[in-house]
Each structure stands twice: as structure tokens, then as C-alpha cells.
Design a protein around this motif. Structure first.
Motif, mmCIF file in Angstrom:
data_model
loop_
_atom_site.group_PDB
_atom_site.id
_atom_site.type_symbol
_atom_site.label_atom_id
_atom_site.label_comp_id
_atom_site.label_asym_id
_atom_site.label_seq_id
_atom_site.Cartn_x
_atom_site.Cartn_y
_atom_site.Cartn_z
ATOM 1 N N VAL A 16 121.648 -12.143 -20.187
ATOM 2 C CA VAL A 16 123.069 -12.873 -20.098
ATOM 3 C C VAL A 16 123.089 -13.527 -19.006
ATOM 4 O O VAL A 16 123.522 -14.781 -19.064
ATOM 5 C CB VAL A 16 123.916 -12.030 -20.319
ATOM 6 C CG1 VAL A 16 125.421 -12.543 -20.266
ATOM 7 C CG2 VAL A 16 124.348 -11.295 -21.672
ATOM 8 N N ALA A 19 120.699 -16.666 -19.449
ATOM 9 C CA ALA A 19 121.434 -17.601 -20.616
ATOM 10 C C ALA A 19 122.535 -18.196 -19.949
ATOM 11 O O ALA A 19 122.876 -19.381 -20.494
ATOM 12 C CB ALA A 19 121.504 -16.625 -21.778
ATOM 13 N N ALA A 20 123.367 -17.878 -19.253
ATOM 14 C CA ALA A 20 124.583 -18.308 -18.827
ATOM 15 C C ALA A 20 124.162 -19.676 -17.894
ATOM 16 O O ALA A 20 125.171 -20.746 -17.833
ATOM 17 C CB ALA A 20 125.652 -17.253 -17.983
ATOM 18 N N PRO A 25 127.607 -18.569 -23.171
ATOM 19 C CA PRO A 25 126.706 -17.676 -23.641
ATOM 20 C C PRO A 25 127.150 -17.597 -25.085
ATOM 21 O O PRO A 25 126.044 -17.302 -26.245
ATOM 22 C CB PRO A 25 126.984 -16.351 -22.988
ATOM 23 C CG PRO A 25 127.354 -16.955 -21.546
ATOM 24 C CD PRO A 25 128.162 -18.124 -21.719
ATOM 25 N N LEU A 29 123.276 -17.782 -26.459
ATOM 26 C CA LEU A 29 122.611 -16.441 -26.972
ATOM 27 C C LEU A 29 121.808 -16.437 -28.270
ATOM 28 O O LEU A 29 121.066 -15.731 -28.578
ATOM 29 C CB LEU A 29 123.483 -15.204 -26.649
ATOM 30 C CG LEU A 29 123.990 -14.765 -25.385
ATOM 31 C CD1 LEU A 29 125.048 -14.072 -25.167
ATOM 32 C CD2 LEU A 29 122.573 -14.398 -24.637
ATOM 33 N N ASP A 51 123.133 -6.639 -21.715
ATOM 34 C CA ASP A 51 123.376 -7.887 -20.349
ATOM 35 C C ASP A 51 122.228 -8.010 -19.556
ATOM 36 O O ASP A 51 121.842 -9.059 -19.182
ATOM 37 C CB ASP A 51 124.717 -7.889 -19.917
ATOM 38 C CG ASP A 51 125.648 -8.113 -20.822
ATOM 39 O OD1 ASP A 51 125.887 -8.271 -21.985
ATOM 40 O OD2 ASP A 51 126.935 -8.019 -20.162
#
Length: 61
Positions: A16, A19-20, A25, A29, A51
Motif C-alpha cells: 500500500v 502504491a500510494a 490507492p 490497487l 498493507d
């Protein structure tokens, strides 16, 4: 988005958090999960994704 994610995950990184860096997200995601399904990104899928699951680009992909 795909190329950006592949670049971000060129080094093994938490799912996470990394990805952020590519955007919201909620939007990012699903693309990460698709890349995992395709085998372009890799993770230890014998355990539940969290996460902090480490995800990395699969070489040659």
C-alpha cells in the motif's frame, strides 16, 4: 499507470505504501492486483495480502 507501478516496485516494497505513491490507492490497487495476477509483479501469495506485504517487479516482465 502500469509502467509507473512497475518502476515503483522495481525494488521490493510494501504494497500500500508504494502504491500510494502512484495515486489514490482506491484507483491504484486494482491495477497492482492485476499485475500480480499477470505475474508482472510478485509477492508471497501463500500468505494473505496486507498493507505491508512486500511486492516487487518480476524480472523479464
Amino acid at each position: 499507470m502500469v509502467e509507473r507501478l512497475l518502476a515503483l516496485f522495481s525494488v521490493s516494497s510494501p504494497l500500500v505504501g508504494q502504491a500510494a505513491l502512484a495515486g489514490d490507492p482506491i484507483a491504484v490497487l486494482p491495477v497492482v492486483f492485476h499485475l500480480l495476477w499477470q505475474g508482472r509483479l510478485g509477492a508471497d501469495l501463500s500468505r494473505p495480502l496486507t498493507d505491508t506485504t512486500l511486492v516487487s517487479r518480476v524480472e523479464g516482465q
